[in-house]
Motif scaffolding. Structure first.
Motif, PDB file in Angstrom:
ATOM      1  N   PHE A 353      18.043 -50.481 -45.376  1.00 32.87           N
ATOM      2  CA  PHE A 353      16.917 -49.954 -44.591  1.00 32.87           C
ATOM      3  C   PHE A 353      17.356 -48.816 -43.661  1.00 32.87           C
ATOM      4  CE2 PHE A 353      15.719 -54.176 -45.902  1.00 32.87           C
ATOM      5  CZ  PHE A 353      14.396 -54.007 -46.306  1.00 32.87           C
ATOM      6  N   TYR A 376      16.127 -48.501 -52.567  1.00 32.81           N
ATOM      7  CA  TYR A 376      14.736 -48.960 -52.687  1.00 32.81           C
ATOM      8  C   TYR A 376      14.689 -50.345 -53.343  1.00 32.81           C
ATOM      9  CZ  TYR A 376       9.694 -48.618 -53.762  1.00 32.81           C
ATOM     10  OH  TYR A 376       8.339 -48.829 -53.836  1.00 32.81           O
ATOM     11  N   ARG A 379      15.861 -53.181 -51.108  1.00 32.29           N
ATOM     12  CA  ARG A 379      14.854 -53.621 -50.138  1.00 32.29           C
ATOM     13  C   ARG A 379      13.981 -54.713 -50.750  1.00 32.29           C
ATOM     14  NH1 ARG A 379      12.927 -48.031 -47.044  1.00 32.29           N
ATOM     15  NH2 ARG A 379      15.012 -47.435 -46.368  1.00 32.29           N
ATOM     16  N   ARG A 380      13.581 -54.504 -51.998  1.00 29.53           N
ATOM     17  CA  ARG A 380      12.769 -55.526 -52.671  1.00 29.53           C
ATOM     18  C   ARG A 380      13.530 -56.838 -52.782  1.00 29.53           C
ATOM     19  NH1 ARG A 380       9.296 -53.056 -57.749  1.00 29.53           N
ATOM     20  NH2 ARG A 380       8.243 -51.434 -56.575  1.00 29.53           N
ATOM     21  N   VAL A 383      13.829 -58.602 -49.429  1.00 31.33           N
ATOM     22  CA  VAL A 383      12.575 -59.233 -49.013  1.00 31.33           C
ATOM     23  C   VAL A 383      12.359 -60.518 -49.814  1.00 31.33           C
ATOM     24  CG1 VAL A 383      10.065 -59.006 -49.032  1.00 31.33           C
ATOM     25  CG2 VAL A 383      11.481 -57.142 -48.158  1.00 31.33           C
ATOM     26  N   MET A 396       3.834 -56.308 -42.623  1.00 37.27           N
ATOM     27  CA  MET A 396       3.546 -55.761 -43.943  1.00 37.27           C
ATOM     28  C   MET A 396       2.517 -56.626 -44.671  1.00 37.27           C
ATOM     29  SD  MET A 396       4.798 -52.941 -44.358  1.00 37.27           S
ATOM     30  CE  MET A 396       5.599 -52.043 -43.060  1.00 37.27           C
ATOM     31  N   MET A 403      -5.323 -53.238 -45.997  1.00 39.95           N
ATOM     32  CA  MET A 403      -5.473 -52.074 -46.871  1.00 39.95           C
ATOM     33  C   MET A 403      -6.248 -52.404 -48.144  1.00 39.95           C
ATOM     34  SD  MET A 403      -4.254 -49.713 -45.161  1.00 39.95           S
ATOM     35  CE  MET A 403      -2.941 -49.017 -44.152  1.00 39.95           C
ATOM     36  N   GLY A 404      -6.362 -53.686 -48.439  1.00 33.42           N
ATOM     37  CA  GLY A 404      -7.107 -54.072 -49.634  1.00 33.42           C
ATOM     38  C   GLY A 404      -8.593 -54.280 -49.356  1.00 33.42           C
ATOM     39  N   TRP A 431       5.952 -54.265 -32.743  1.00 32.47           N
ATOM     40  CA  TRP A 431       6.988 -53.814 -33.649  1.00 32.47           C
ATOM     41  C   TRP A 431       6.966 -52.293 -33.807  1.00 32.47           C
ATOM     42  CZ3 TRP A 431       6.989 -51.848 -38.796  1.00 32.47           C
ATOM     43  CH2 TRP A 431       8.242 -51.894 -39.407  1.00 32.47           C
TER      44      TRP A 431
ATOM     45  N   PRO B  45       3.557 -47.835 -47.716  1.00 37.16           N
ATOM     46  CA  PRO B  45       4.308 -48.455 -46.616  1.00 37.16           C
ATOM     47  C   PRO B  45       4.871 -49.822 -46.985  1.00 37.16           C
ATOM     48  CG  PRO B  45       2.208 -47.598 -45.820  1.00 37.16           C
ATOM     49  CD  PRO B  45       2.183 -47.487 -47.319  1.00 37.16           C
ATOM     50  N   MET B  46       4.083 -50.587 -47.728  1.00 37.17           N
ATOM     51  CA  MET B  46       4.557 -51.903 -48.131  1.00 37.17           C
ATOM     52  C   MET B  46       5.662 -51.768 -49.182  1.00 37.17           C
ATOM     53  SD  MET B  46       1.385 -51.945 -46.876  1.00 37.17           S
ATOM     54  CE  MET B  46       0.046 -51.729 -48.038  1.00 37.17           C
ATOM     55  N   GLY B  47       5.441 -50.875 -50.132  1.00 35.59           N
ATOM     56  CA  GLY B  47       6.438 -50.663 -51.185  1.00 35.59           C
ATOM     57  C   GLY B  47       7.780 -50.211 -50.627  1.00 35.59           C
ATOM     58  N   ASN B  48       7.750 -49.227 -49.735  1.00 35.04           N
ATOM     59  CA  ASN B  48       8.991 -48.693 -49.168  1.00 35.04           C
ATOM     60  C   ASN B  48       9.719 -49.702 -48.297  1.00 35.04           C
ATOM     61  OD1 ASN B  48       8.823 -46.267 -50.391  1.00 35.04           O
ATOM     62  ND2 ASN B  48       8.653 -45.055 -48.521  1.00 35.04           N
ATOM     63  N   SER B  49       8.983 -50.669 -47.763  1.00 32.09           N
ATOM     64  CA  SER B  49       9.611 -51.666 -46.908  1.00 32.09           C
ATOM     65  C   SER B  49      10.203 -52.811 -47.710  1.00 32.09           C
ATOM     66  CB  SER B  49       8.583 -52.257 -45.938  1.00 32.09           C
ATOM     67  OG  SER B  49       7.943 -51.233 -45.248  1.00 32.09           O
ATOM     68  N   GLY B  50      10.061 -52.727 -49.018  1.00 32.02           N
ATOM     69  CA  GLY B  50      10.557 -53.814 -49.855  1.00 32.02           C
ATOM     70  C   GLY B  50       9.533 -54.911 -50.058  1.00 32.02           C
ATOM     71  N   CYS B  51       8.425 -54.834 -49.299  1.00 31.55           N
ATOM     72  CA  CYS B  51       7.394 -55.878 -49.381  1.00 31.55           C
ATOM     73  C   CYS B  51       6.409 -55.510 -50.486  1.00 31.55           C
ATOM     74  CB  CYS B  51       6.673 -56.013 -48.045  1.00 31.55           C
ATOM     75  SG  CYS B  51       7.782 -56.341 -46.672  1.00 31.55           S
ATOM     76  N   ASN B  52       6.944 -55.336 -51.683  1.00 32.41           N
ATOM     77  CA  ASN B  52       6.138 -54.758 -52.737  1.00 32.41           C
ATOM     78  C   ASN B  52       4.910 -55.580 -53.081  1.00 32.41           C
ATOM     79  OD1 ASN B  52       6.036 -52.424 -54.474  1.00 32.41           O
ATOM     80  ND2 ASN B  52       6.267 -53.858 -56.180  1.00 32.41           N
ATOM     81  N   SER B  53       5.050 -56.911 -53.048  1.00 35.48           N
ATOM     82  CA  SER B  53       3.894 -57.734 -53.442  1.00 35.48           C
ATOM     83  C   SER B  53       2.731 -57.520 -52.468  1.00 35.48           C
ATOM     84  CB  SER B  53       4.288 -59.205 -53.508  1.00 35.48           C
ATOM     85  OG  SER B  53       4.771 -59.623 -52.249  1.00 35.48           O
ATOM     86  N   ASP B  54       3.051 -57.153 -51.222  1.00 30.91           N
ATOM     87  CA  ASP B  54       1.991 -56.899 -50.241  1.00 30.91           C
ATOM     88  C   ASP B  54       1.224 -55.608 -50.531  1.00 30.91           C
ATOM     89  OD1 ASP B  54       2.565 -59.201 -48.829  1.00 30.91           O
ATOM     90  OD2 ASP B  54       4.085 -58.201 -47.601  1.00 30.91           O
ATOM     91  N   ALA B  58      -3.801 -53.055 -51.923  1.00 27.68           N
ATOM     92  CA  ALA B  58      -4.055 -51.636 -51.734  1.00 27.68           C
ATOM     93  C   ALA B  58      -4.018 -50.891 -53.074  1.00 27.68           C
ATOM     94  CB  ALA B  58      -3.022 -51.037 -50.774  1.00 27.68           C
ATOM     95  N   HIS B  82       4.602 -42.363 -54.578  1.00 29.63           N
ATOM     96  CA  HIS B  82       4.410 -43.815 -54.695  1.00 29.63           C
ATOM     97  C   HIS B  82       3.545 -44.149 -55.909  1.00 29.63           C
ATOM     98  CE1 HIS B  82       4.186 -48.018 -53.672  1.00 29.63           C
ATOM     99  NE2 HIS B  82       2.890 -47.971 -53.909  1.00 29.63           N
ATOM    100  N   ASN B  86       6.291 -45.604 -58.187  1.00 33.06           N
ATOM    101  CA  ASN B  86       6.604 -46.951 -57.696  1.00 33.06           C
ATOM    102  C   ASN B  86       5.405 -47.898 -57.653  1.00 33.06           C
ATOM    103  OD1 ASN B  86       9.387 -46.491 -57.147  1.00 33.06           O
ATOM    104  ND2 ASN B  86       8.815 -45.355 -55.304  1.00 33.06           N
ATOM    105  N   ASP B  88       3.836 -50.443 -58.815  1.00 30.36           N
ATOM    106  CA  ASP B  88       3.958 -51.510 -59.809  1.00 30.36           C
ATOM    107  C   ASP B  88       3.757 -52.917 -59.232  1.00 30.36           C
ATOM    108  OD1 ASP B  88       6.245 -51.709 -58.343  1.00 30.36           O
ATOM    109  OD2 ASP B  88       7.624 -51.564 -60.031  1.00 30.36           O
ATOM    110  N   THR B 183       8.591 -46.587 -42.323  1.00 33.09           N
ATOM    111  CA  THR B 183       8.952 -47.577 -41.298  1.00 33.09           C
ATOM    112  C   THR B 183      10.320 -47.278 -40.684  1.00 33.09           C
ATOM    113  OG1 THR B 183       9.807 -49.027 -43.014  1.00 33.09           O
ATOM    114  CG2 THR B 183       7.566 -49.453 -42.259  1.00 33.09           C
TER     115      THR B 183
END
Lengths: 469, 247
Positions: A353, A376, A379-380, A383, A396, A403-404, A431, B45-54, B58, B82, B86, B88, B183
């Motif tokens: 990060f 990248y 990071r996944r 998490v 997040m 966002m959804g 944060w 933002p979620m993808g780049n943070s590693g929180c891809n499922s979140d 969106a 993105h 990315n 996915d 982030t």
């Protein structure tokens, strides 16, 4: 070893407070990057070389066991003793045993990242062996009891005045010396007698050639050659990924290595070690220490292509402004951030990060490791393995939910427009507060684009179908 | 060709003028553009943070909004990156693939798809420094990258050169990241802000009155850094200049 995650951000903040060090560090490394660019421009075939180097490394890694055995067989024919070390502890034991068998009490060595990985010095010192680093930068780091901050220029975060202070303590030189040549001379005077009387010498190895059973050490100071040849006992510690199949492959790497690292066409010394000298003994310790595990990782195995040139560090805008020590690991910078977590996922969970994902590292890498793509992907993984702070994970999760749902999102935005005029509510969680520490917030606006559009353009058709995939 | 316009959340909330300029510019160029009102975010933002499922909700909404368009255009390099590279977190249906393959950043859309020859309405009598975001530079490849030694090219520069009165300066480190990084700007705020200050100073020292970029997120960060550090430089989205901003 503590498992606490490295606080890169805090260490970086500390580094930034010291303006002279920051300026020197950033400019010195940027200069290396520019020299690298100049060398690249002189070789029209640069991109082909990178492609070829990558291809050779991937080929070799895909057949690593076969090539390792080929090397062992040929090295033995050359009179080299070959040892296999599963991890750092085994490596240290092997080296300790070799030294013990020869009654060796003093070891001189050139720079080797693998010995840092294995934390070898403290182990040997406990056995009563005096270990002396002969690379100038590495010696400075040894005297200062710090890890190397860069894989090629280990003391690059230090100014001349820092070195003068360290040498004054250990070599009793004038602490006010500001001429680097005088300091280098002081090191030479201090090191030469140690080198001349050492019982054993140690080097790393930049490249290992399977078909010849030989290995190559590239240095600029010549200290590795002294370490390897003055004592009669030479131990070389080498990671198992350093193999190339044929002598003919070497040219590709030798052309890329120093150009990428320092921006010089070649290192001052490129020494081929083909076997023990007359009356001497040569040992090669092939170290795994997590490498075969990494080789099995679909997303990260190509990090093993690394030839340790440091180009990714020199170009990294984050590394240049935070210093290698801020990574709290043997390997720092972009390459460190993708291999350190393979050693300890929790401890190094913050490092992937510590990047903007700008991709410059990937572009300069001479063996085409997709470093920023791996950052990248890490990071996944981190998490998924719950190795990121709970608060960040929660934010997040909430942002993702918001966002959804366009109606809730609009309501959240509108609530902040009327009350605070500037920030969407989700941005106000604690944060995100650090934004304002060194930066102003965006200016308040009169109207979002969305509202402007509704007023000036929209027709009912502009809304998406309620259901639909 | 029916164009769906995506306006990233930070442009919507902080830089609406960049969004308006994008829309007006596409309209001036005779395009049939629509902005679906239910849009929020691309999931970056979620993808780049590693929180891809979140990012799934969106991304699904994005597809729901934009699947019916021939092309999707957005004034943002990183969002385009993105969606294209990315995106996915959701199953890759034909619809999703259609959206990903037909999403364009504004500059590449003008340059590669519309192949715009002129912006007769545009005049900008100022000295500008171009900031290529890392998303546009190294992911979308809208300009040559200094690390590769490739033949120089620049799609944003090709477009800007068609504007009357505009003058250009080049900073010392044109390809250096400005330190926004999503982030990263918060988790590593000290480094991020330092990179931002270095970036705006580099442009200012080169003589730029304005930093122009195809990415408002980088400029949001740079503007914040410039204002705090007292570096007198202004910021403008490339769409505003091409649309004929007179500032």
């Amino acid at each position: 070893m503590s498992n606490r995650p490295v606080n890169h951000a805090r260490a970086a903040e500390h580094f930034l407070e010291d303006a002279p060090h920051l300026k020197f560090h950033d400019e010195r490394l940027w200069d290396m990057r520019q020299k690298r660019d100049a060398q690249m421009h002189m070789l029209p075939e640069w991109q082909e070389l990178r492609e070829e180097a990558s291809r050779i490394k991937e080929h070799t890694l895909a057949q690593l066991p076969e090539y390792l055995e080929q090397f062992e067989e040929n090295a033995k024919k050359n009179g080299i003793h070959v040892h296999w070390a599963r991890d750092g502890a085994e490596h240290n034991r092997i080296v300790g045993d070799i030294l013990k068998a020869h009654g060796a009490r003093s070891l001189i060595k050139s720079k080797s990242m693998v010995t840092e990985e294995c934390d070898m010095r403290p182990y040997l010192e406990k056995q009563g062996v005096t270990v002396t680093e002969t690379d100038l930068g590495e010696r400075i780091q040894q005297l200062d009891d710090q890890l190397p901050s860069h894989i090629v220029v280990p003391a690059v975060h230090k100014l001349t005045s820092d070195v003068a202070k360290i040498f004054a303590k250990d070599y009793h030189t004038d602490p006010n010396i500001r001429d680097p040549h005088l300091l280098a001379e002081a090191q030479r005077q201090a090191a030469r007698p140690v080198i001349l009387h050492a019982d054993a010498g140690m080097t790393g190895g930049n490249f290992v050639v399977a078909e010849t059973g030989t290995f190559v050490v590239c240095t600029n100071e010549g200290n590795a050659d002294l370490s390897a040849t003055v004592p009669n006992l030479h131990i070389a510690t080498i990671g198992i990924e350093r193999l190339v199949p044929r002598m003919a492959d070497l040219g590709v790497f030798i052309r890329l290595l120093s150009r990428s690292a320092l921006g010089s066409p070649i290192t001052q010394y490129t020494t081929h070690f083909r076997g023990p000298q007359d009356g001497g003994e040569m040992h090669v310790v092939l170290v795994d220490n997590g490498r075969s595990h990494r080789l099995g990782m679909d997303d990260f195995w190509t990090s093993l292509k690394c030839i340790r040139c440091g180009a990714c560090m020199n170009t990294c805008p984050v590394y240049r402004r935070s210093g290698g020590l801020s990574y709290g690991a043997v390997y720092s910078g972009p390459i460190g951030a993708i291999i350190d977590p393979t050693f300890n996922e929790r401890k190094y969970s913050t490092l992937p990060f510590a990047s903007t994902l700008n991709g410059s590292c990937t572009n300069v890498c001479p063996v085409k490791i997709d470093i920023h793509e791996q950052l990248y992907k890490w990071r996944r993984v981190l998490v998924q393995h719950r190795e990121i702070p709970f608060v960040k994970r929660e934010i997040m999760y909430m942002a993702g939910k918001l966002m959804g749902q366009p109606k809730m999102y609009r309501a959240a935005l509108r609530a902040t427009e009327t009350s605070l005029e500037s920030l969407p509510r989700f941005a106000l969680y604690n944060w995100l507060n650090p934004w304002g520490k060194h930066r102003e917030l965006p200016h308040p606006i009169k109207q979002t684009f969305h509202d402007w559009y509704k007023k000036n353009r929209a027709t009912p058709a502009a809304t998406a179908p309620e259901s639909g995939k | 060709m029916k164009i769906g316009l995506f306006i990233p959340c930070y442009i919507d909330a902080f830089y609406p003028e960049a969004g308006i300029a994008t829309l007006e510019l596409l309209e001036k160029l005779g395009q049939d553009v629509e902005y679906p009102l239910d849009q929020t975010c691309c999931g970056q933002p979620m993808g780049n943070s590693g929180c891809n499922s979140d990012a799934a909700a969106a991304e699904a909404l994005f597809v729901r909004n934009f699947a019916r368009f021939d092309k999707i255009v957005m004034p943002s390099g990183s969002c385009t990156h993105h969606v294209r590279d990315n995106f996915d977190a959701i199953p890759q249906t034909d619809e999703v693939r259609h959206v990903r393959e037909n999403t364009f950043e504004l500059v590449e859309f003008l340059h590669d798809i519309l192949k715009v020859e002129a912006f007769p309405w545009a005049e900008f009598n100022h000295t500008v420094g171009l900031h290529n975001s890392c998303g546009t530079l190294r992911a979308l490849r809208t300009a040559s990258m200094s690390e590769l030694g490739e033949k120089p090219f620049s799609k944003p520069m090709d477009l800007l050169k068609k504007v009357k009165g505009i003058r250009f300066v080049t900073p010392k480190r044109p390809d250096e990241c400005c330190g926004f990084g999503g982030t990263f700007s918060v988790t590593e705020e000290a480094i991020s802000a330092r990179m931002g200050v270095d970036k705006v100073r580099d442009h200012h020292d080169a003589g730029a009155e304005y930093i122009v970029s195809a990415d408002s997120s980088c400029m949001m960060h740079q503007q914040g850094c410039a204002e705090r550090a007292g570096v007198p430089i202004r910021f403008i989205h490339i769409a505003q200049i091409l649309n004929g901003a007179a500032q």
